[in-house]
Design a protein around this motif. Structure first.
Motif, PDB file in Angstrom:
ATOM      1  N   ASP A  85      24.477  30.231  71.910  1.00 24.07           N
ATOM      2  CA  ASP A  85      25.781  29.740  72.658  1.00 24.07           C
ATOM      3  C   ASP A  85      27.062  30.499  71.820  1.00 24.07           C
ATOM      4  O   ASP A  85      27.993  29.994  71.793  1.00 24.07           O
ATOM      5  N   ALA A  86      26.585  31.442  70.791  1.00 25.19           N
ATOM      6  CA  ALA A  86      27.556  32.139  69.954  1.00 25.19           C
ATOM      7  C   ALA A  86      27.811  33.396  70.472  1.00 25.19           C
ATOM      8  O   ALA A  86      26.946  33.923  70.624  1.00 25.19           O
ATOM      9  N   LEU A  87      29.075  33.972  70.555  1.00 18.63           N
ATOM     10  CA  LEU A  87      29.060  35.492  71.169  1.00 18.63           C
ATOM     11  C   LEU A  87      30.475  36.168  70.137  1.00 18.63           C
ATOM     12  O   LEU A  87      31.139  35.511  69.712  1.00 18.63           O
ATOM     13  N   PHE A  88      30.058  37.539  70.200  1.00 15.39           N
ATOM     14  CA  PHE A  88      31.185  38.380  69.424  1.00 15.39           C
ATOM     15  C   PHE A  88      32.177  38.527  70.383  1.00 15.39           C
ATOM     16  O   PHE A  88      32.070  39.022  71.573  1.00 15.39           O
ATOM     17  N   THR A  89      33.552  38.202  70.023  1.00 13.11           N
ATOM     18  CA  THR A  89      34.644  38.418  70.637  1.00 13.11           C
ATOM     19  C   THR A  89      35.679  39.356  70.058  1.00 13.11           C
ATOM     20  O   THR A  89      36.705  39.867  70.764  1.00 13.11           O
ATOM     21  N   ASP A  90      35.006  39.942  69.083  1.00  9.45           N
ATOM     22  CA  ASP A  90      35.667  41.334  68.356  1.00  9.45           C
ATOM     23  C   ASP A  90      34.484  42.240  68.319  1.00  9.45           C
ATOM     24  O   ASP A  90      33.812  42.423  67.344  1.00  9.45           O
ATOM     25  N   GLY A 104      46.193  31.726  65.081  1.00  7.09           N
ATOM     26  CA  GLY A 104      47.633  32.523  64.893  1.00  7.09           C
ATOM     27  C   GLY A 104      47.562  33.999  64.451  1.00  7.09           C
ATOM     28  O   GLY A 104      48.587  34.450  64.394  1.00  7.09           O
ATOM     29  N   SER A 105      46.413  34.246  64.149  1.00 10.06           N
ATOM     30  CA  SER A 105      46.454  35.827  63.524  1.00 10.06           C
ATOM     31  C   SER A 105      46.313  36.838  64.493  1.00 10.06           C
ATOM     32  O   SER A 105      46.146  36.418  65.747  1.00 10.06           O
ATOM     33  N   LYS A 106      46.667  38.099  64.250  1.00 15.40           N
ATOM     34  CA  LYS A 106      46.987  39.111  65.031  1.00 15.40           C
ATOM     35  C   LYS A 106      45.406  39.805  65.438  1.00 15.40           C
ATOM     36  O   LYS A 106      45.257  40.259  66.393  1.00 15.40           O
ATOM     37  N   ARG A 107      44.557  39.375  64.509  1.00 17.68           N
ATOM     38  CA  ARG A 107      43.127  39.636  64.846  1.00 17.68           C
ATOM     39  C   ARG A 107      42.369  39.006  65.992  1.00 17.68           C
ATOM     40  O   ARG A 107      42.878  37.698  66.414  1.00 17.68           O
ATOM     41  N   GLU A 167      37.899  33.449  55.644  1.00 21.21           N
ATOM     42  CA  GLU A 167      39.184  34.281  55.815  1.00 21.21           C
ATOM     43  C   GLU A 167      39.201  35.057  57.276  1.00 21.21           C
ATOM     44  O   GLU A 167      40.251  35.691  57.428  1.00 21.21           O
ATOM     45  N   TYR A 168      38.464  34.797  58.049  1.00 23.49           N
ATOM     46  CA  TYR A 168      38.195  35.340  59.388  1.00 23.49           C
ATOM     47  C   TYR A 168      37.454  34.323  60.116  1.00 23.49           C
ATOM     48  O   TYR A 168      36.618  33.581  59.492  1.00 23.49           O
ATOM     49  N   TYR A 169      37.489  34.412  61.357  1.00 21.16           N
ATOM     50  CA  TYR A 169      36.321  33.680  62.285  1.00 21.16           C
ATOM     51  C   TYR A 169      34.990  34.148  62.287  1.00 21.16           C
ATOM     52  O   TYR A 169      34.511  34.969  63.122  1.00 21.16           O
ATOM     53  N   VAL A 192      25.602  34.166  53.671  1.00 22.33           N
ATOM     54  CA  VAL A 192      26.962  33.991  54.120  1.00 22.33           C
ATOM     55  C   VAL A 192      27.046  33.012  55.258  1.00 22.33           C
ATOM     56  O   VAL A 192      26.516  33.263  56.133  1.00 22.33           O
ATOM     57  N   VAL A 193      28.085  32.151  54.961  1.00 25.73           N
ATOM     58  CA  VAL A 193      28.062  31.190  56.290  1.00 25.73           C
ATOM     59  C   VAL A 193      29.528  30.773  56.367  1.00 25.73           C
ATOM     60  O   VAL A 193      30.308  30.909  55.254  1.00 25.73           O
ATOM     61  N   HIS A 194      30.085  30.453  57.539  1.00 28.73           N
ATOM     62  CA  HIS A 194      31.333  29.907  57.650  1.00 28.73           C
ATOM     63  C   HIS A 194      31.623  28.625  57.077  1.00 28.73           C
ATOM     64  O   HIS A 194      30.980  27.810  57.449  1.00 28.73           O
ATOM     65  N   GLY A 195      32.646  28.425  56.129  1.00 30.40           N
ATOM     66  CA  GLY A 195      32.741  27.315  55.450  1.00 30.40           C
ATOM     67  C   GLY A 195      34.000  27.337  54.449  1.00 30.40           C
ATOM     68  O   GLY A 195      34.534  28.376  54.141  1.00 30.40           O
ATOM     69  N   TRP A 196      34.206  26.061  53.642  1.00 31.94           N
ATOM     70  CA  TRP A 196      35.154  25.974  52.707  1.00 31.94           C
ATOM     71  C   TRP A 196      34.578  25.387  51.831  1.00 31.94           C
ATOM     72  O   TRP A 196      34.155  24.090  51.774  1.00 31.94           O
ATOM     73  N   PRO A 197      34.806  25.807  50.556  1.00 30.07           N
ATOM     74  CA  PRO A 197      34.186  24.940  49.327  1.00 30.07           C
ATOM     75  C   PRO A 197      34.857  23.535  49.076  1.00 30.07           C
ATOM     76  O   PRO A 197      33.939  22.561  48.738  1.00 30.07           O
TER      77      PRO A 197
END
Length: 406
Positions: free
Chosen positions: A188-193, A333-336, A273-275, A209-214
């Motif tokens: 249920d995840a997709l590439f949007t860029d 809010g990013s331009k990306r 730093e990015y989605y 590598v995984v999305h997260g914050w220390p």
């Protein structure tokens, strides 16, 4: 070469000889550089021996498989998750040494793995949605040259639902010794860029590598500190051992990183730093604004409006990156464009979505995000979805769009 000149005792040198001499010297330097480039471009966990045959190979030879024994010939090695694999780095190293055509480009070679359950979906539109999610992954892999493996069967009877990914990932690591990374992406995840490529150089010294914050892990101690629905894992012994220990989904991974920080944290890159994996409720409402920002970039520079073959799409993505997005962080809010959008909690197949969401919102926003991504693909074929809420029909794109109006 010195030319014979009659009775003269001094040899006479021609300008062409000088050119040939320096040309030969230059080519020798190129060959030496190539040797060291191949050696240094492989995994930091491997030290593959190369020889002259490696540098002379043209392209990957998928019909060459020598009879020298490798781990595939070991009856004690299994693909199942309940039996650990030992000495994996050495096993991969030997296979690559025997298949030298796979060495060039091995540093970031990636196999994407995804999957779903083996039974039909209970949600009436669930199978359609999963098909479109899978098409999106296939499109991304085709554009960027990745292999993809889809599993719709349980590889371990007691590991279903969230945990089914780990047996599939381990099996993919063994089946693809030529791949440096295995990239798991939830169904249920997709590439949007579709243009973006991960910043591989950041991950050179990491194995996961995984999305997260220390701070959220070590200070807040929150189970939402990361999401394991999308992750890159290096094909190495460290990862084999992590999979043996990581028998649960993201909460177990957070626990391991918190309780055994010295063991795991140095090799885990928490990408914030990015989605790398964006939350759909945060992403989808802004897609219209993102579309307009990217059209403005194309209006400003004709290079991005130029029609081109799909095979060279990365050239235009790199141009956009350098011209308009360099130094731009991703996120709200990013331009990306958001790189990956994850519809966590929606459960498109079963339909048993989290009660905090409305089912119709889940399905309708999925269609919108899928069409947003599909426009980036179909544009190369001359068509786009003029309305993101409608999958069909598509509209032909004018020659100099968006500078030329509909």
């Amino acid at each position: 070469m010195a030319k014979y000149a009659g009775s003269r005792t001094k040899p006479v040198f021609c300008f062409s000889d000088v050119v040939l001499f320096f040309g030969g010297a230059f080519m020798s330097l190129i060959l030496v550089w190539s040797f060291f480039s191949f050696s240094s471009s492989i995994s930091p966990n491997l030290n593959v021996k190369t020889d002259d045959s490696t540098t002379c190979t043209r392209g990957i030879d998928m019909r060459y498989d020598p009879t020298d024994p490798v781990y595939f010939d070991d009856p004690d090695l299994t693909y199942t998750i309940d039996k650990p694999v030992k000495g994996w780095d050495e096993k991969r190293r030997r296979w690559l040494e025997l298949h030298p055509s796979f060495i060039p480009g091995a540093e970031n070679r990636t196999v994407m793995v995804t999957g779903s359950q083996s039974t039909p979906c209970k949600n009436p539109i669930g199978d359609h949605l999963l098909l479109r999610f899978f098409k999106n992954k296939v499109d991304y892999c085709r554009i960027h040259g990745h292999d993809i493996f889809y599993s719709n069967a349980l590889l371990h009877p007691k590991m279903n639902s969230y945990w089914a990914k780990l047996p599939a990932v381990k099996a993919a690591m063994i089946a693809h010794p030529e791949a440096e990374w295995i990239w798991w992406v939830d169904s249920d995840a997709l590439f949007t860029d579709m243009d973006f490529t991960p910043p591989w150089h950041r991950y050179r010294n990491h194995n996961l590598v995984v999305h997260g914050w220390p701070g959220v892990i070590y200070d807040d101690r929150s189970w939402t500190a990361l999401n394991a629905g999308v992750f890159l894992i290096r094909n190495c012994q460290w990862s084999m051992e992590l999979i043996d220990t990581w028998t649960d989904d993201q909460t177990a991974l957070i626990y391991l990183m918190y309780k055994h920080r010295d063991v795991y944290y140095p090799k885990v890159y928490l990408e914030g730093e990015y989605y790398f994996e964006g939350y759909w409720l945060e992403v989808v409402p802004g897609l219209a604004n993102v579309t307009e920002r990217y059209l403005e970039m194309e209006r400003e520079d004709a290079t991005l409006r130029r029609r081109h073959a799909e095979k060279v799409s990365e050239r235009y993505g790199a141009f956009r990156e350098e011209r308009f997005l360099r130094g731009e962080r991703g996120g709200k809010g990013s331009k990306r464009r958001p790189f990956v959008t994850h519809f966590t909690g929606c459960q498109p197949c079963s339909g048993d979505h989290n009660k905090m969401y409305d089912g119709d919102t889940c399905w309708n926003w999925m269609i919108k995000a899928i069409n947003f991504a599909d426009n980036q693909v179909m544009r190369k074929f001359g068509f786009v979805h003029s309305d993101l809420g409608k999958t069909s029909p598509l509209q032909p794109v004018p020659f100099d769009y968006p500078d030329e109006p509909w």
